[in-house]
Design an enzyme around this catalytic site. Structure first.
Site, PDB file in Angstrom:
ATOM      1  N   GLY A  40       6.931   4.829   8.220  1.00 29.15           N
ATOM      2  CA  GLY A  40       6.149   6.051   8.308  1.00 29.15           C
ATOM      3  C   GLY A  40       6.336   6.690   9.670  1.00 29.15           C
ATOM      4  O   GLY A  40       7.353   6.460  10.334  1.00 29.15           O
ATOM      5  N   SER A  41       5.366   7.463  10.079  1.00 31.81           N
ATOM      6  CA  SER A  41       5.515   8.220  11.318  1.00 31.81           C
ATOM      7  C   SER A  41       5.385   7.314  12.547  1.00 31.81           C
ATOM      8  O   SER A  41       4.740   6.261  12.497  1.00 31.81           O
ATOM      9  CB  SER A  41       4.448   9.310  11.375  1.00 31.81           C
ATOM     10  OG  SER A  41       3.167   8.709  11.355  1.00 31.81           O
ATOM     11  N   THR A  42       5.971   7.749  13.641  1.00 31.22           N
ATOM     12  CA  THR A  42       5.869   7.007  14.899  1.00 31.22           C
ATOM     13  C   THR A  42       4.411   6.921  15.349  1.00 31.22           C
ATOM     14  O   THR A  42       3.963   5.888  15.856  1.00 31.22           O
ATOM     15  CB  THR A  42       6.751   7.699  15.958  1.00 31.22           C
ATOM     16  OG1 THR A  42       8.112   7.576  15.521  1.00 31.22           O
ATOM     17  CG2 THR A  42       6.602   7.081  17.333  1.00 31.22           C
ATOM     18  N   GLU A  47       9.930  15.818  15.217  1.00 29.58           N
ATOM     19  CA  GLU A  47      10.345  15.612  13.830  1.00 29.58           C
ATOM     20  C   GLU A  47       9.594  16.597  12.930  1.00 29.58           C
ATOM     21  O   GLU A  47       8.369  16.587  12.886  1.00 29.58           O
ATOM     22  CB  GLU A  47      10.026  14.178  13.397  1.00 29.58           C
ATOM     23  CG  GLU A  47      10.553  13.875  12.010  1.00 29.58           C
ATOM     24  CD  GLU A  47      10.218  12.465  11.549  1.00 29.58           C
ATOM     25  OE1 GLU A  47       9.076  12.023  11.754  1.00 29.58           O
ATOM     26  OE2 GLU A  47      11.110  11.826  10.965  1.00 29.58           O
ATOM     27  N   GLY A  56       2.859   4.256  13.383  1.00 25.37           N
ATOM     28  CA  GLY A  56       3.500   3.011  13.799  1.00 25.37           C
ATOM     29  C   GLY A  56       2.860   2.454  15.060  1.00 25.37           C
ATOM     30  O   GLY A  56       2.610   1.244  15.190  1.00 25.37           O
ATOM     31  N   LYS A  75       0.860  -1.192   0.000  1.00 24.47           N
ATOM     32  CA  LYS A  75       0.000   0.000   0.000  1.00 24.47           C
ATOM     33  C   LYS A  75       0.892   1.237   0.000  1.00 24.47           C
ATOM     34  O   LYS A  75       1.515   1.580   1.003  1.00 24.47           O
ATOM     35  CB  LYS A  75      -0.920   0.063   1.228  1.00 24.47           C
ATOM     36  CG  LYS A  75      -2.002   1.141   1.005  1.00 24.47           C
ATOM     37  CD  LYS A  75      -2.558   1.760   2.261  1.00 24.47           C
ATOM     38  CE  LYS A  75      -1.795   2.940   2.800  1.00 24.47           C
ATOM     39  NZ  LYS A  75      -1.770   4.140   1.945  1.00 24.47           N
TER      40      LYS A  75
HETATM   41  P1  NAD Z   1       2.504   8.446   7.794  1.00 26.69           P
HETATM   42  O1  NAD Z   1       2.759   7.675   9.027  1.00 26.69           O
HETATM   43  O2  NAD Z   1       1.514   9.527   7.819  1.00 26.69           O
HETATM   44  O3  NAD Z   1       2.041   7.478   6.605  1.00 26.69           O
HETATM   45  C1  NAD Z   1       2.791   6.330   6.273  1.00 26.69           C
HETATM   46  C2  NAD Z   1       1.835   5.303   5.679  1.00 26.69           C
HETATM   47  O4  NAD Z   1       0.885   4.927   6.677  1.00 26.69           O
HETATM   48  C3  NAD Z   1       1.043   5.811   4.475  1.00 26.69           C
HETATM   49  O5  NAD Z   1       0.936   4.773   3.529  1.00 26.69           O
HETATM   50  C4  NAD Z   1      -0.310   6.133   5.078  1.00 26.69           C
HETATM   51  O6  NAD Z   1      -1.370   6.009   4.165  1.00 26.69           O
HETATM   52  C5  NAD Z   1      -0.427   5.082   6.174  1.00 26.69           C
HETATM   53  N1  NAD Z   1      -1.313   5.497   7.262  1.00 26.69           N
HETATM   54  C6  NAD Z   1      -1.555   6.766   7.701  1.00 26.69           C
HETATM   55  N2  NAD Z   1      -2.467   6.752   8.698  1.00 26.69           N
HETATM   56  C7  NAD Z   1      -2.820   5.459   8.893  1.00 26.69           C
HETATM   57  C8  NAD Z   1      -3.726   4.803   9.772  1.00 26.69           C
HETATM   58  N3  NAD Z   1      -4.476   5.474  10.645  1.00 26.69           N
HETATM   59  N4  NAD Z   1      -3.820   3.449   9.713  1.00 26.69           N
HETATM   60  C9  NAD Z   1      -3.076   2.749   8.819  1.00 26.69           C
HETATM   61  N5  NAD Z   1      -2.213   3.311   7.938  1.00 26.69           N
HETATM   62  C10 NAD Z   1      -2.075   4.652   7.982  1.00 26.69           C
HETATM   63  O7  NAD Z   1       3.948   8.938   7.332  1.00 26.69           O
HETATM   64  P2  NAD Z   1       4.296   9.848   6.086  1.00 26.69           P
HETATM   65  O8  NAD Z   1       3.846  11.239   6.399  1.00 26.69           O
HETATM   66  O9  NAD Z   1       3.847   9.205   4.823  1.00 26.69           O
HETATM   67  O10 NAD Z   1       5.900   9.759   6.083  1.00 26.69           O
HETATM   68  C11 NAD Z   1       6.670  10.506   6.935  1.00 26.69           C
HETATM   69  C12 NAD Z   1       7.139   9.682   8.113  1.00 26.69           C
HETATM   70  O11 NAD Z   1       7.789   8.501   7.669  1.00 26.69           O
HETATM   71  C13 NAD Z   1       8.147  10.420   8.947  1.00 26.69           C
HETATM   72  O12 NAD Z   1       7.836  10.282  10.300  1.00 26.69           O
HETATM   73  C14 NAD Z   1       9.450   9.693   8.627  1.00 26.69           C
HETATM   74  O13 NAD Z   1      10.429   9.790   9.616  1.00 26.69           O
HETATM   75  C15 NAD Z   1       8.993   8.319   8.412  1.00 26.69           C
HETATM   76  N6  NAD Z   1       9.976   7.538   7.649  1.00 26.69           N
HETATM   77  C16 NAD Z   1      10.724   6.609   8.312  1.00 26.69           C
HETATM   78  C17 NAD Z   1      11.689   5.874   7.633  1.00 26.69           C
HETATM   79  C18 NAD Z   1      12.510   4.826   8.341  1.00 26.69           C
HETATM   80  O14 NAD Z   1      13.072   3.984   7.661  1.00 26.69           O
HETATM   81  N7  NAD Z   1      12.600   4.834   9.648  1.00 26.69           N
HETATM   82  C19 NAD Z   1      11.896   6.090   6.268  1.00 26.69           C
HETATM   83  C20 NAD Z   1      11.119   7.052   5.623  1.00 26.69           C
HETATM   84  C21 NAD Z   1      10.155   7.760   6.335  1.00 26.69           C
END
Ligand code: NAD
Length: 499
Positions: A245-247, A402, A250, A192
């Site tokens: 993605g974001s903490t 962040e 996560g 996804k």
């Molecule tokens: P995000 O957490 O908003 O979204 C990431 C993914 O999760 C997307 O596909 C989104 O659709 C999905 N998502 C969002 N809300 C959800 C929910 N309620 N339930 C299930 N899935 C959901 O993150 P973002 O804004 O896309 O990316 C930025 C973040 O990613 C930053 O915090 C960054 O540090 C992190 N990141 C981490 C790494 C790593 O390897 N540690 C690498 C790249 C980015």
């Protein structure tokens, strides 16, 4: 090798582009079950690129059932590692063949400079797929040292149905870090992509089919997090959920796992990485260059962005001056121009969020040493100037949270002990940099840094052989290297009594 293209070539290609817009389920490109779509927007211009299939729980159920059927009948999971290698090597080759097309999709969708999309995002993604393809027929299982009366086999089984939920900052690369080891290990994979950046994932689906991945083994479900992402997280027949993605999100995935089938949940989350420069740094120019790159590369939308520059007092002013000059020269430009070093912020919401943090930094007493404003306003897109704050203390909001944008916090410290204390005073632990010419300090202090990656005398060092992931609230599990295979396999202990 393809000829290098100019900005006009890329603009022409963009004008003629017809990207894939449907979901990829069971080997077919199909509309979402609901028939709904959502717009994906070019952040450099604010205009709509395409309408994309908006999947929901019904599409998730269908894709998971097909993934399970594919896994159970062994069309991929029971193939020899050598055969899986052959298909994945073909995939890497096709990614290289279509590199300019993939790079263009990435740049249009999320705003990064085209030269970086080509070299880093597409180049490293193809390398990643190739690396796991080549690795998979060279990984042996174990026999336990159990003596003559038994045979203890310690083997790795593919885990089953793997769902990967990825962010928008490196859409193809973050997907590749997950799908390559997961597919190499024999799993069925559902990807996804982030709603801001679905285009390269859909192109990847096309290439997977061309490479010969059987139906149902790799599927792509574009859609929103709280619908598609959540449905994958809560699904009772998804065995493993790999997230970047974001903490904040996560943490939701850990809950989804607990509320459903205790699926394995692997998280690569946020960061607030310290970049510690000690007074005995060997090369101040190199340190300054990496400090600027570490926060302005990819518009600062990097999980390992070196967003806290922690500098020993005696070199603070000299280093700051150099980083300001380098930042000044990295003004945002048209992402389709191969000379551009900084592109657009992914969307309006993220731009406003970053500008909000800049206001907060000023309100809390930070000294705005460079930038701080929206740039290229007439483009209709979302650009922010390279921004540097000095006079920051580690407890200020912009040093703790962040930002995920081109905003550097410079923190002055009196000595190495204070630098390490400040570096470790953080909820995150993804990466840390350390600059010193003293080999003993390099070893002793890097041991003290609480981070999954420590880079000495560089920012963002490493290659596919090095594991990548975080301590603390930056996540669990590791992408890259052979360690990533641990996430996508179950360890099986088979004890054969020989008496
Ligand atoms: P995000 O957490 O908003 O979204 C990431 C993914 O999760 C997307 O596909 C989104 O659709 C999905 N998502 C969002 N809300 C959800 C929910 N309620 N339930 C299930 N899935 C959901 O993150 P973002 O804004 O896309 O990316 C930025 C973040 O990613 C930053 O915090 C960054 O540090 C992190 N990141 C981490 C790494 C790593 O390897 N540690 C690498 C790249 C980015």
């Amino acid at each position: 090798m393809a000829k290098s293209l100019s900005a006009d070539d890329y603009r022409q290609m963009a004008a003629e582009l017809t990207p894939r817009t449907q979901a990829f389920i069971g080997g077919q490109f199909v509309d979402a079950a609901s028939g709904k779509t959502f717009a994906t927007v070019n952040p450099a211009t604010g205009t709509v690129i395409a309408e994309i299939a908006e999947c929901n729980a019904e599409d998730v159920n269908r894709a998971v059932a097909l993934a399970r059927a594919a896994f159970d009948d062994g069309r991929w999971s029971h193939q020899s590692p050598r055969n899986r290698k052959r298909v994945l090597l073909k995939l890497a080759e096709l990614m290289r063949r279509d590199a300019q097309h993939l790079a263009l999709l990435e740049t249009l969708d999320m705003g990064k400079p085209i030269a970086e999309a080509l070299a880093v995002d597409v180049g490293s993604s193809a390398n990643c797929v190739q690396w796991y393809a080549e690795a998979v027929d060279k990984v042996y299982d174990e026999i336990s040292p159990s003596g003559p009366h038994a045979l203890g086999l310690i083997t790795r089984d593919p885990i089953g149905v793997v769902a990967c939920v990825v962010p928008w900052n490196f859409p193809l690369l973050m997907a590749s870090w997950k799908i390559a080891p997961a597919l190499a290990a024999g799993n069925s994979v559902i990807l996804k992509p982030a709603e801001q950046s679905p285009l390269t994932a859909l192109k990847l689906a096309e290439l997977c089919a061309e490479a010969g991945l059987p139906e149902g083994v790799f599927q792509v479900l574009p859609g929103f997090g709280p619908t598609t992402g959540k449905a994958l997280g809560l699904h009772m027949d998804v065995d493993c959920l790999a997230f970047t993605g974001s903490t904040e999100v996560g943490k939701l995935f850990m809950q989804y796992g607990g509320q459903s089938n205790l699926k394995r949940v692997w998280l690569e989350c946020g960061g607030k990485s310290p970049n510690v420069v000690l007074s005995d740094v060997a090369d101040l120019d190199k340190a300054a260059f990496h400090a600027a790159l570490g926060i302005f590369y990819n518009q600062g939308e990097v999980c390992t962005a070196a967003s806290r520059l922690i500098v020993e007092d005696s070199i603070h002013d000299a280093l700051l001056e150099k980083v300001i000059a380098l930042g000044q020269a990295m003004q945002p430009g048209d992402p389709l121009d191969p000379a551009t070093k900084m592109g657009a912020i992914v969307d309006q919401r993220q731009m406003q969020r970053v500008l909000g943090y800049i206001d907060q930094g000023v309100r809390e007493g930070g000294v705005l040493a460079l930038g701080g404003r929206q740039a290229r306003v007439n483009s209709g897109g979302y650009f922010i100037e390279p921004t540097i704050f000095s006079g920051i203390s580690n407890d200020m909001t912009i040093a703790r949270e962040e930002i995920f944008g081109p905003v550097l916090s410079v923190i002055r410290v009196k000595d190495a002990d204070e630098a390490i204390r400040v570096a470790n005073t953080c909820d995150y632990g993804l990466a840390a940099c350390l600059w010193t010419r003293d080999v003993t300090k390099a070893h002793t202090l890097s041991r003290k840094l609480r981070a999954g990656s420590v880079w000495v005398n560089c920012w963002d060092g490493g290659d596919m052989t090095m594991p990548f992931g975080g301590f603390k609230q930056s996540g669990n599990g590791r992408d890259k290297s052979l360690h990533a295979l641990d996430k996508y396999t179950e360890l099986k202990a088979t004890w054969i009594d020989l008496t």
